[in-house]
Design an enzyme around this catalytic site. Structure first.
Site, PDB file in Angstrom:
ATOM      1  N   ARG A 183       0.806  -1.217   0.000  1.00  0.00           N
ATOM      2  CA  ARG A 183       0.000   0.000   0.000  1.00  0.00           C
ATOM      3  C   ARG A 183       0.841   1.270   0.000  1.00  0.00           C
ATOM      4  O   ARG A 183       0.343   2.329  -0.238  1.00  0.00           O
ATOM      5  CB  ARG A 183      -0.894   0.026   1.236  1.00  0.00           C
ATOM      6  CG  ARG A 183      -1.989  -0.971   1.159  1.00  0.00           C
ATOM      7  CD  ARG A 183      -2.969  -0.734   2.279  1.00  0.00           C
ATOM      8  NE  ARG A 183      -3.695  -1.960   2.527  1.00  0.00           N
ATOM      9  CZ  ARG A 183      -4.212  -2.293   3.685  1.00  0.00           C
ATOM     10  NH1 ARG A 183      -4.106  -1.489   4.700  1.00  0.00           N
ATOM     11  NH2 ARG A 183      -4.850  -3.417   3.824  1.00  0.00           N
ATOM     12  N   ARG A 226       8.955   5.704  -4.379  1.00  0.00           N
ATOM     13  CA  ARG A 226       9.079   6.311  -5.714  1.00  0.00           C
ATOM     14  C   ARG A 226      10.459   6.920  -5.880  1.00  0.00           C
ATOM     15  O   ARG A 226      10.941   7.605  -4.971  1.00  0.00           O
ATOM     16  CB  ARG A 226       8.031   7.398  -5.882  1.00  0.00           C
ATOM     17  CG  ARG A 226       6.628   6.857  -5.768  1.00  0.00           C
ATOM     18  CD  ARG A 226       5.649   7.944  -6.139  1.00  0.00           C
ATOM     19  NE  ARG A 226       4.303   7.454  -5.921  1.00  0.00           N
ATOM     20  CZ  ARG A 226       3.324   8.191  -5.440  1.00  0.00           C
ATOM     21  NH1 ARG A 226       3.532   9.459  -5.145  1.00  0.00           N
ATOM     22  NH2 ARG A 226       2.132   7.677  -5.285  1.00  0.00           N
ATOM     23  N   ARG A 233      -9.667  -2.604  14.170  1.00  0.00           N
ATOM     24  CA  ARG A 233      -9.035  -1.494  14.875  1.00  0.00           C
ATOM     25  C   ARG A 233     -10.047  -0.364  14.927  1.00  0.00           C
ATOM     26  O   ARG A 233     -10.826  -0.161  13.988  1.00  0.00           O
ATOM     27  CB  ARG A 233      -7.778  -1.010  14.128  1.00  0.00           C
ATOM     28  CG  ARG A 233      -6.702  -2.023  14.035  1.00  0.00           C
ATOM     29  CD  ARG A 233      -6.082  -2.375  15.342  1.00  0.00           C
ATOM     30  NE  ARG A 233      -5.214  -1.321  15.861  1.00  0.00           N
ATOM     31  CZ  ARG A 233      -4.723  -1.313  17.102  1.00  0.00           C
ATOM     32  NH1 ARG A 233      -5.025  -2.282  17.951  1.00  0.00           N
ATOM     33  NH2 ARG A 233      -3.916  -0.338  17.495  1.00  0.00           N
ATOM     34  N   ARG A 253      -1.482  10.529  13.721  1.00  0.00           N
ATOM     35  CA  ARG A 253      -1.376  11.658  12.805  1.00  0.00           C
ATOM     36  C   ARG A 253      -2.243  12.811  13.309  1.00  0.00           C
ATOM     37  O   ARG A 253      -3.105  12.621  14.177  1.00  0.00           O
ATOM     38  CB  ARG A 253      -1.799  11.269  11.381  1.00  0.00           C
ATOM     39  CG  ARG A 253      -3.188  10.695  11.263  1.00  0.00           C
ATOM     40  CD  ARG A 253      -3.495  10.313   9.805  1.00  0.00           C
ATOM     41  NE  ARG A 253      -4.855   9.789   9.674  1.00  0.00           N
ATOM     42  CZ  ARG A 253      -5.454   9.515   8.526  1.00  0.00           C
ATOM     43  NH1 ARG A 253      -4.806   9.704   7.374  1.00  0.00           N
ATOM     44  NH2 ARG A 253      -6.683   9.061   8.497  1.00  0.00           N
ATOM     45  N   GLU A 262      -5.263  11.785  15.930  1.00  0.00           N
ATOM     46  CA  GLU A 262      -5.921  10.499  15.679  1.00  0.00           C
ATOM     47  C   GLU A 262      -5.175   9.388  16.408  1.00  0.00           C
ATOM     48  O   GLU A 262      -3.960   9.255  16.270  1.00  0.00           O
ATOM     49  CB  GLU A 262      -5.903  10.257  14.158  1.00  0.00           C
ATOM     50  CG  GLU A 262      -6.721   9.092  13.704  1.00  0.00           C
ATOM     51  CD  GLU A 262      -6.805   9.039  12.170  1.00  0.00           C
ATOM     52  OE1 GLU A 262      -6.951  10.095  11.511  1.00  0.00           O
ATOM     53  OE2 GLU A 262      -6.679   7.928  11.628  1.00  0.00           O
ATOM     54  N   ASP A 309     -12.109   1.038  -0.375  1.00  0.00           N
ATOM     55  CA  ASP A 309     -12.135   2.471  -0.630  1.00  0.00           C
ATOM     56  C   ASP A 309     -13.516   2.848  -1.159  1.00  0.00           C
ATOM     57  O   ASP A 309     -14.295   1.993  -1.591  1.00  0.00           O
ATOM     58  CB  ASP A 309     -11.039   2.835  -1.647  1.00  0.00           C
ATOM     59  CG  ASP A 309      -9.685   3.048  -0.960  1.00  0.00           C
ATOM     60  OD1 ASP A 309      -9.671   3.456   0.211  1.00  0.00           O
ATOM     61  OD2 ASP A 309      -8.652   2.793  -1.614  1.00  0.00           O
TER      62      ASP A 309
HETATM   63  C1  LIG Z   1     -10.233   6.492   8.818  1.00  0.00           C
HETATM   64  C2  LIG Z   1     -10.680   6.096   7.444  1.00  0.00           C
HETATM   65  C3  LIG Z   1     -10.291   6.864   6.374  1.00  0.00           C
HETATM   66  C4  LIG Z   1     -10.716   6.511   5.095  1.00  0.00           C
HETATM   67  N1  LIG Z   1     -10.286   7.277   4.057  1.00  0.00           N
HETATM   68  C5  LIG Z   1     -10.664   6.950   2.818  1.00  0.00           C
HETATM   69  C6  LIG Z   1     -10.192   7.724   1.710  1.00  0.00           C
HETATM   70  O1  LIG Z   1      -9.439   8.695   1.878  1.00  0.00           O
HETATM   71  N2  LIG Z   1     -10.609   7.359   0.476  1.00  0.00           N
HETATM   72  C7  LIG Z   1     -11.445   6.291   0.258  1.00  0.00           C
HETATM   73  O2  LIG Z   1     -11.804   6.010  -0.900  1.00  0.00           O
HETATM   74  N3  LIG Z   1     -11.922   5.557   1.291  1.00  0.00           N
HETATM   75  C8  LIG Z   1     -11.549   5.860   2.556  1.00  0.00           C
HETATM   76  N4  LIG Z   1     -12.015   5.119   3.609  1.00  0.00           N
HETATM   77  C9  LIG Z   1     -12.991   4.029   3.353  1.00  0.00           C
HETATM   78  C10 LIG Z   1     -14.473   4.521   3.416  1.00  0.00           C
HETATM   79  O3  LIG Z   1     -14.749   5.004   4.707  1.00  0.00           O
HETATM   80  C11 LIG Z   1     -15.403   3.343   3.039  1.00  0.00           C
HETATM   81  O4  LIG Z   1     -15.180   3.017   1.689  1.00  0.00           O
HETATM   82  C12 LIG Z   1     -16.899   3.636   3.172  1.00  0.00           C
HETATM   83  O5  LIG Z   1     -17.221   4.244   4.386  1.00  0.00           O
HETATM   84  C13 LIG Z   1     -17.682   2.323   3.061  1.00  0.00           C
HETATM   85  O6  LIG Z   1     -19.059   2.610   3.073  1.00  0.00           O
HETATM   86  P1  LIG Z   1     -20.105   1.580   3.649  1.00  0.00           P
HETATM   87  O7  LIG Z   1     -21.452   2.143   3.338  1.00  0.00           O
HETATM   88  O8  LIG Z   1     -19.814   0.206   3.197  1.00  0.00           O
HETATM   89  O9  LIG Z   1     -19.857   1.559   5.234  1.00  0.00           O
HETATM   90  P2  LIG Z   1     -20.139   2.660   6.341  1.00  0.00           P
HETATM   91  O10 LIG Z   1     -19.761   4.000   5.835  1.00  0.00           O
HETATM   92  O11 LIG Z   1     -19.502   2.198   7.583  1.00  0.00           O
HETATM   93  O12 LIG Z   1     -21.731   2.633   6.543  1.00  0.00           O
HETATM   94  C14 LIG Z   1     -22.403   1.608   7.250  1.00  0.00           C
HETATM   95  C15 LIG Z   1     -23.555   2.241   8.013  1.00  0.00           C
HETATM   96  O13 LIG Z   1     -24.386   1.188   8.532  1.00  0.00           O
HETATM   97  C16 LIG Z   1     -24.899   1.609   9.790  1.00  0.00           C
HETATM   98  N5  LIG Z   1     -25.293   0.396  10.515  1.00  0.00           N
HETATM   99  C17 LIG Z   1     -24.524  -0.696  10.735  1.00  0.00           C
HETATM  100  N6  LIG Z   1     -25.227  -1.646  11.376  1.00  0.00           N
HETATM  101  C18 LIG Z   1     -26.481  -1.147  11.580  1.00  0.00           C
HETATM  102  C19 LIG Z   1     -27.659  -1.664  12.172  1.00  0.00           C
HETATM  103  N7  LIG Z   1     -27.718  -2.899  12.659  1.00  0.00           N
HETATM  104  N8  LIG Z   1     -28.758  -0.864  12.221  1.00  0.00           N
HETATM  105  C20 LIG Z   1     -28.725   0.388  11.694  1.00  0.00           C
HETATM  106  N9  LIG Z   1     -27.632   0.913  11.100  1.00  0.00           N
HETATM  107  C21 LIG Z   1     -26.516   0.166  11.032  1.00  0.00           C
HETATM  108  C22 LIG Z   1     -23.732   2.341  10.409  1.00  0.00           C
HETATM  109  O14 LIG Z   1     -24.213   3.250  11.394  1.00  0.00           O
HETATM  110  C23 LIG Z   1     -23.103   3.058   9.215  1.00  0.00           C
HETATM  111  O15 LIG Z   1     -23.583   4.395   9.087  1.00  0.00           O
HETATM  112  C24 LIG Z   1     -11.561   5.395   4.887  1.00  0.00           C
HETATM  113  C25 LIG Z   1     -11.945   4.612   5.983  1.00  0.00           C
HETATM  114  C26 LIG Z   1     -11.483   4.939   7.236  1.00  0.00           C
HETATM  115  C27 LIG Z   1     -11.859   4.052   8.387  1.00  0.00           C
END
Ligand SMILES: Cc1cc2nc3c(=O)[nH]c(=O)nc-3n(C[C@H](O)[C@H](O)[C@H](O)COP(=O)(O)OP(=O)(O)OC[C@H]3O[C@@H](n4cnc5c(N)ncnc54)[C@H](O)[C@@H]3O)c2cc1C
Length: 381
Positions: free
Chosen positions: A171, A175, A246, A276, A299, A349
């Site tokens: 990851r 470069r 984590r 960070r 963080e 992502d």
């Molecule tokens: C710190 C961090 C930085 C990141 N930075 C990047 C970045 O720079 N670029 C990038 O492309 N991606 C990044 N990502 C990844 C990005 O956050 C994910 O791709 C994205 O959030 C995934 O979306 P999702 O809908 O699958 O999950 P989530 O965004 O987690 O959504 C799931 C939702 O389901 C809800 N939920 C779960 N269970 C229940 C339940 N039983 N009842 C009701 N509600 C529920 C939760 O409350 C949540 O809101 C990062 C991730 C992290 C952790």
């Protein structure tokens, strides 16, 4: 069909819209009081700066269709992620590039010279690296490993580099040019009005009802089908144990003027407890809030307990075994489809999340049209 979509992050929102456009009645529930999942953004109450509540998010992709998709729902502003790293009292450029190598070794090497030099620093006795540490020692040598990876990795993952799989280093490329753009993707940006606005626009669709602050549990019987983007183990009440993640915690502080002169500064030293600091005005330079306050977040990464928010799946060996058990049970279920980072216990992502959600909605629709039950998993966890 009446469909319950669990989660209003990118996964849930994209599936909900796609199925609604096919004529289905969709209810989206999220236990949080906002849409957007972990991409949620909101203006800071003191400074007015748009803040990424669950950590900085930069959209980056090579997928033209996904890029066109997000651009329908919000204006994407150009943004290049340039990360700096603090080691001791020095600031370096990341990802490790020609500037970093020349800074560290106090030299003025050309690309070819730096490549040859780093090859000499690498541990040639390591043939097939078995761990992250061996991978780093083989490719960048002990000095760069200790400066940039050893302490940081320990803080981020809670284990030493020797215990992590070698695949993690892939990851962070090295470069031999001065390019310090963190991502290699063709399209990179941040939505002008924030991610929550963009995801609200995806959900703003006939036949989609959004219910916030409500859990999904106990609702499935009112629907023909459930699309579940919550945690896979939670769906089964964690009855075989918890998949490990984590978690992150954020310490917010305000600073008059400019705190660090850039969006993200990694702190690589093991003795500094945080990983960070991000200064959020840099993620939205197009906003001009009235206040001269800057808002920043330290963080911290830690073990995810039952009350914590799961962020990064660890996917260590024990997790793989438990995951296999939950997947086998999920495959016995009827009328549910799992997706997203939590539903498939995978780091995804945003661009991959959207691509998979669109594919999931297509697979569900196609099965219904063919008179078949929708798939439980369209993408293997
Ligand atoms: C710190 C961090 C930085 C990141 N930075 C990047 C970045 O720079 N670029 C990038 O492309 N991606 C990044 N990502 C990844 C990005 O956050 C994910 O791709 C994205 O959030 C995934 O979306 P999702 O809908 O699958 O999950 P989530 O965004 O987690 O959504 C799931 C939702 O389901 C809800 N939920 C779960 N269970 C229940 C339940 N039983 N009842 C009701 N509600 C529920 C939760 O409350 C949540 O809101 C990062 C991730 C992290 C952790």
């Amino acid at each position: 069909m009446k469909v319950l979509v669990v989660g209003a992050g990118f996964s849930g929102a994209v599936v909900a819209r796609a199925l609604a456009l096919e004529g289905h009645e969709i209810t989206v529930v999220d236990e949080r009081r906002h849409v957007g999942g972990n991409c949620h953004t909101e203006p800071d109450e003191k400074s007015g700066i748009m803040v990424h509540i669950y950590g900085p998010h930069i959209f980056h992709t090579n997928n033209q269709a996904v890029w066109d998709y997000v651009n329908q729902f919000g204006r994407m502003m150009p943004y290049v992620n340039r990360v700096k790293a603090r080691v001791g009292d020095q600031i370096y450029s990341l990802p490790i590039n020609l500037h970093t190598i020349n800074q560290v070794y106090q030299r003025a090497m050309s690309p070819d010279e730096a490549q040859a030099f780093l090859a000499e620093q690498g541990d040639s006795l390591i043939q097939t690296p078995r761990s992250f540490e061996e991978q780093a020692l083989k490719f960048v040598g002990a000095k760069l490993y200790e400066m940039f990876f050893k302490g940081y990795t320990r803080k981020q993952w809670g284990v030493d580099g020797a215990q992590l799989p070698a695949s993690i280093l892939k990851r962070l490329p090295v470069r031999f040019v001065y390019d310090d753009n963190y991502f290699n993707h063709r399209f990179q940006g941040i939505p002008e009005a924030g991610y929550t606005d963009l995801i609200s626009n995806i959900l703003d669709c006939d036949r989609v009802t959004v219910r916030l602050g409500e859990k999904a549990e106990g609702r499935a019987q009112d629907f023909d089908h459930v699309v579940y983007s919550g945690p896979l183990d939670r769906y089964f009440q964690h009855d075989r144990g918890r998949l490990q993640y984590r978690t992150l915690s954020f310490e917010k502080f305000h600073h008059k003027g400019d705190f660090q002169g850039t969006a993200v500064m990694n702190y690589c030293d093991a003795h500094v407890p945080f990983t960070r600091i991000s200064e959020h005005k840099y993620f939205a330079p197009w906003h001009t809030p009235d206040s001269d306050l800057s808002v920043c977040f330290r963080e911290y990464s830690g073990h995810c307990g039952p009350q914590d928010i799961p962020f990064y799946p660890t996917r260590l060996l024990d997790d793989q075994k438990l995951l296999g058990e939950y997947v086998a049970r999920a495959n016995q279920e009827k009328n549910v489809t799992f997706l997203g980072r939590l539903g498939t216990y995978s780091y995804l992502d945003m661009d991959v999340t959207i691509e998979r959600a669109l594919e999931t909605a297509s697979a569900i629709s196609a099965n219904w049209k063919a008179g078949l039950a929708p798939p439980v998993f369209v993408h293997d966890p």
